[in-house]
Every structure is written in structure tokens, then in C-alpha cells.
Design a protein around this motif. Structure first.
Motif, short mmCIF file in Angstrom:
data_model
loop_
_atom_site.label_atom_id
_atom_site.label_comp_id
_atom_site.label_asym_id
_atom_site.label_seq_id
_atom_site.Cartn_x
_atom_site.Cartn_y
_atom_site.Cartn_z
N ASN A 24 119.24 16.31 45.37
CA ASN A 24 119.94 15.20 44.96
C ASN A 24 118.62 14.12 44.27
O ASN A 24 117.42 14.25 44.55
N TYR B 110 125.85 7.75 44.00
CA TYR B 110 126.10 8.13 42.91
C TYR B 110 127.47 7.35 42.03
O TYR B 110 127.44 6.97 41.06
N PHE C 156 124.95 5.27 39.76
CA PHE C 156 124.95 5.81 38.62
C PHE C 156 126.21 5.98 37.81
O PHE C 156 126.50 6.64 36.89
N PRO D 246 128.45 14.97 40.84
CA PRO D 246 127.67 15.34 41.95
C PRO D 246 128.65 16.33 42.56
O PRO D 246 129.90 16.22 42.63
N GLU E 104 133.55 13.50 42.17
CA GLU E 104 132.58 14.42 42.83
C GLU E 104 133.54 15.88 42.98
O GLU E 104 134.81 15.77 43.33
N SER F 276 128.92 7.47 38.78
CA SER F 276 129.86 8.74 38.65
C SER F 276 131.08 8.66 39.36
O SER F 276 131.26 8.21 40.58
#
Length: 497
Positions: free
Chosen positions: A57, A315, A319, A391, A324, A321
Motif C-alpha cells: 500500500n 485512498y 487519493f 485499491p 475498491e 479513489s
């Protein structure tokens, strides 16, 4: 005791995480592995038959420390204690969220003990053939009629535990699509089929429509008095169940402190209990309870659900994101993603915080995925070389159930290779063809479990239940209502008037 109502973005930890992100966002995992010789050991948690490796990670020890501090500032511990104490943490509906009590055999509620005893007796009678249909034939097929949590949980668990299944065929009907209902019923012998109607209120439109249609088909050859031998109910609405023709002794109760998407541990799991037998069903509950104890009593730094939830928040909120992927390398878990989607996305799909204010940060993640090497021939290309940061959670079992070692070695080799490829890519290599360039630096968690058993499955399901709970607490939202779902139901009813 109400849940804390802390805006995470106003905490000191959040501000420090923002600064830390600016320093770390361009750091390569490949370099972290090169500089940290013990990274594999330091970024993993071993617990019972679970080995969770989160070394791949985009995090450092400082990242984790800041995330754990965020959890402390958001008063996660008090929230956990409130849930396990049965406090009414579902404040918008004034209800407890106490599904963990369904599997706590050391402190079993009397009403839960009574229902489990009823499930044990019923499943034993059906499995042994003692329970007869109206023509005197033993039951060979069970049809579960429900939707949402009354379908996804037991359907997932039954499929996951197929290796342990007895002679009974178990089928699930959820969609109100009449064509699906008729096609499902077409090959069945009504004389040897038992229908389990799962509806807490016994008013759910899809479930009652399907159950009523099936009842009419049943009554073409059978009488009203025969219904009691072929229909049972899981519900709290005893009057409606009685009106349907189901006897009180064949009605399994539910409680308002059990949310639908966390109800497979209750009588909602009756179909699974019949499919694998009560002893295996009890092991499923015991495994979940072991994860409950781990979650409640283990310090954050060694706590699997807490750690995975915080990494997911890292994340999602830093980030950006939005999704997932959950990738089980076991075909037995083919329905697990569907189950997780409801558990996670119905719980944490909220835009108003616990203070009643509109939220200006991202909440619920979008969960998706599929099983095993199938994913490598489908969507993994986008995760490897696409422009989105996704992720991944890889889940695998080190031991196969059917002892096909060659297959299992190949399956595991592919699982491990995917995590390595996502992290390493072609970093450090001279690649003259840009089309074959892989940046790597794509995050993943690897969860290795010794063997798929009822107990280990219970642990896995409970792990993700607690993960989404932690996320909801940090995001300062109520995870256990679903008003958006209710709105859609109301509008559908209005259109039918």
C-alpha cells in the motif's frame, strides 16, 4: 449513549494527514520496499488462521500512526462499545444495531437461544426426512423467498459453504420479475418443495408478490390446509403470516435490533441452516463471534477491521479513489461481492452527517469485483494500466477443499503474482515499448486464510461488517438506515395506484 458526532476533517489528525499526503503522494511503493527490508513483516497482521498483508500500500508507518490517531480523535472506541452494548446507535430510526448478539454464545439473549433451538429442530426434521409434504413425501428442495438482506446474505453463505451441503437443493427467488419466478419454479416438484418466506414486516412488495404467486400455483393441486406443510415464515408480523396460512409454530421471529443486511446470523439464515445443517450453521456464527471479540478487544495497531478500514479511508479521502475491488480467489465466494455491495454501499452511501449537516467530503466507497483467475481475463487490465487508482483486496485460501493440489498451486500462484505485478510493474526495467509499460505502484491487500470452513467464513463476513462500521464512524454518518431505498419503494407504490 449516542455515537460521537465529530467532523473528521476538523480534527488535528486530518490536517496532518493532508500535509502527509502531499509528501507521500508521489512516493513509489517499489522504493519503500527497497528501503525497508522488514516491510513485509511490519505491515501485516497474523490472527488465528488469517494472515493479512497490507505492505503493498502507498503508506508508511507515519501514515498508519496518523490514521490510528484519526480513529482515536473520532472516538472510535466509544462507538464500538456503544454498538456492542446494544445502544440505539441507529439514531434516525431509534434502534439498536446488535447483530453481534446473534452470535455471542457466552451471553446469548434468551429470545435468540429460543430461535436457534427452533431452527435446530426444524432443520433436523427437514434434513432427516421426518418433515413430510402434503402427499407424504420428504422435502428435497427449499426455496427462499426474500430480497435484499433476506436474500443476499443466506444465498451467499449457502453458496460459500456448498462443500458442506447435504442432499437438499436450495434455491433463492428475490426479483419481482415474474418470468424469473416461473422459470425457477418450472423444474420443481411442488410435493417435495418447502418455501421459506423471509420478510420482517411481511409487507415487502417483491417478496409478498412472489410468495402470493407461488401460493396460487401451489393451491392448484393442494388445499389451504396443506400450506402449513410447505410454507414457513421468518417475520415479526404474526397476523399477516397467519392470514397467509402459515402456523405460528412454523414462524421464526426477528427483532428490530437486527438490520436486514446483517441478518443472515438470525432466522433469516434458515435456508443456509437447512443446507449445511445446524452444527455448521452454529460454527458460522461462532467464527463471526471470534472476529467480534478480535475487533472489540484488540488495539487498533493489530486490529484487522480497523486497519483495513483506515487504509480504505486513506485512498477514498486523500487519493480520491472512488472504488475498491474485492477479489476472492475461490469460486465458492462468487456471491460474496453481491453481499458486500449491499452491506457497504447501502450502509455508507450517505451525504448527511450525524449532526444533520450536508457533507463536503467523500463517504461510501463503491465495491466491486469477481472471483479468481476470471478477473485476470476480464477487468484487471484497467487496474494494471488504466488511469484510475483502484485499491484491491485479494482473498485466498491456502488449502483447497477437494485436495486438487495442482489446481490450488496454480490458483495461488496467480493470486500472488497479481499483487506483485500491481506493486512492481515494470519499474526499474528498460521498456522500449510504451504499450508494455506498467508503472506499478498500484495498492492491494492480501488476505490469506488457511481453509474455507463455516468458522472461517463467519470471520471473513464479520470482518467486512466491522470494516464498514469503522468507516461510518470516521465519516460521521449513520450507517444503519437506508432512507433512499425507502423513497424508491414509496414511488413504486404510487405508480401502481
Amino acid at each position: 449513549m449516542p455515537l460521537p458526532k465529530i467532523n473528521p476533517t476538523k480534527t488535528d489528525s486530518w490536517e496532518k494527514l493532508k500535509l502527509h499526503f502531499e509528501q507521500l503522494k508521489d512516493v513509489k511503493m517499489q522504493d519503500l520496499f527497497s528501503s525497508e527490508t522488514l516491510r513485509n513483516e511490519n505491515f501485516r497482521i497474523n490472527w488465528e488462521d488469517f494472515d493479512v498483508d497490507f505492505s503493498k500500500n502507498r503508506i508508511t508507518s507515519e501514515t498508519l500512526n496518523l490514521l490510528y490517531n484519526l480513529a482515536k480523535e473520532c472516538e472510535l472506541t466509544s462507538a464500538i462499545n456503544a454498538q456492542f452494548a446494544g445502544e440505539h446507535i441507529n439514531e434516525t430510526e431509534d434502534r439498536a444495531v446488535h447483530h453481534t448478539a446473534l452470535r455471542d454464545f457466552e451471553n446469548l439473549k434468551p429470545e435468540v437461544a429460543t430461535t436457534l433451538k427452533q431452527m435446530k429442530r426444524f432443520s433436523s426434521e427437514v434434513i432427516s426426512g421426518e418433515w413430510k409434504g402434503y402427499t407424504g413425501k420428504a422435502i428435497s428442495t427449499i426455496v427462499n423467498i426474500g430480497i435484499g438482506g433476506s436474500d443476499l446474505g443466506p444465498a451467499m453463505a449457502t453458496e460459500a459453504l456448498k462443500f458442506y451441503q447435504n442432499h437438499l437443493e436450495v434455491i433463492y427467488i428475490s426479483n419481482v420479475d415474474g418470468d424469473h419466478v416461473m422459470e425457477t419454479l418450472k423444474p420443481l416438484d411442488i410435493e417435495t418443495t418447502l418455501f421459506i418466506i423471509v420478510s420482517k414486516t411481511f409487507t415487502t412488495q417483491e417478496t409478498l408478490s412472489n410468495a402470493t404467486t407461488i401460493r396460487k400455483i401451489f393451491l392448484k393441486d393442494a388445499s389451504e390446509t396443506d400450506i402449513a406443510q410447505h410454507f414457513v415464515a421468518v417475520s415479526t408480523n404474526l397476523d399477516a403470516v397467519k392470514a397467509f396460512g402459515i402456523s405460528a409454530e412454523n414462524t421464526f421471529t426477528l427483532w428490530d435490533w437486527v438490520g436486514g443486511r446483517f441478518s443472515l446470523w438470525s432466522a433469516v439464515g434458515l435456508s443456509t441452516c437447512c443446507a449445511v445443517g445446524y452444527d455448521n450453521f452454529k460454527e458460522l456464527l461462532e467464527g463471526a463471534n471470534e472476529m467480534d471479540v478480535h475487533f472489540k478487544e484488540t488495539p487498533f495497531t493489530k486490529n484487522i477491521p480497523v486497519t483495513l478500514a483506515l487504509i480504505s479511508i486513506w485512498y477514498n479521502n486523500f487519493f480520491n479513489s472512488e472504488t475498491e475491488a474485492v477479489l476472492p480467489y475461490s469460486q465458492y465466494l462468487s456471491k460474496y461481492i453481491d453481499y458486500l455491495q449491499q452491506a457497504v454501499m447501502e450502509s455508507n452511501g450517505k451525504s448527511v452527517d450525524r449532526n444533520g449537516d450536508f457533507i463536503e467530503y467523500q463517504t461510501g466507497t463503491i465495491v466491486w469485483g469477481s472471483t479468481g483467475t476470471n478477473v485476470q481475463h476480464a477487468f484487471m487490465q484497467l487496474i494494471h494500466q488504466g488511469t484510475k487508482l483502484i485499491p484491491c483486496d485479494f482473498i485466498c485460501y491456502t488449502e483447497s477443499l477437494h485436495k486438487l493440489k495442482d489446481h490450488q498451486q496454480k490458483l495461488l500462484a496467480n493470486c500472488y503474482a497479481q499483487t506483485e505485478a500491481l506493486m512492481q510493474g515494470t519499474y526499474g526495467e528498460i521498456v522500449k515499448n510504451n504499450f508494455k509499460n506498467f508503472d506499478g505502484n498500484k495498492p492491494s491487500n492480501l488476505m490469506e486464510i488457511k481453509k474455507l470452513t463455516p468458522k472461517s467464513l463467519g470471520k471473513l463476513i464479520a470482518l467486512y461488517e466491522h470494516k464498514l462500521f469503522v468507516q461510518g464512524i470516521i465519516w460521521n454518518i449513520f450507517s444503519y438506515d437506508q432512507w433512499g431505498v425507502e423513497l424508491g419503494k414509496k414511488l413504486a407504490v404510487k405508480r401502481l395506484q
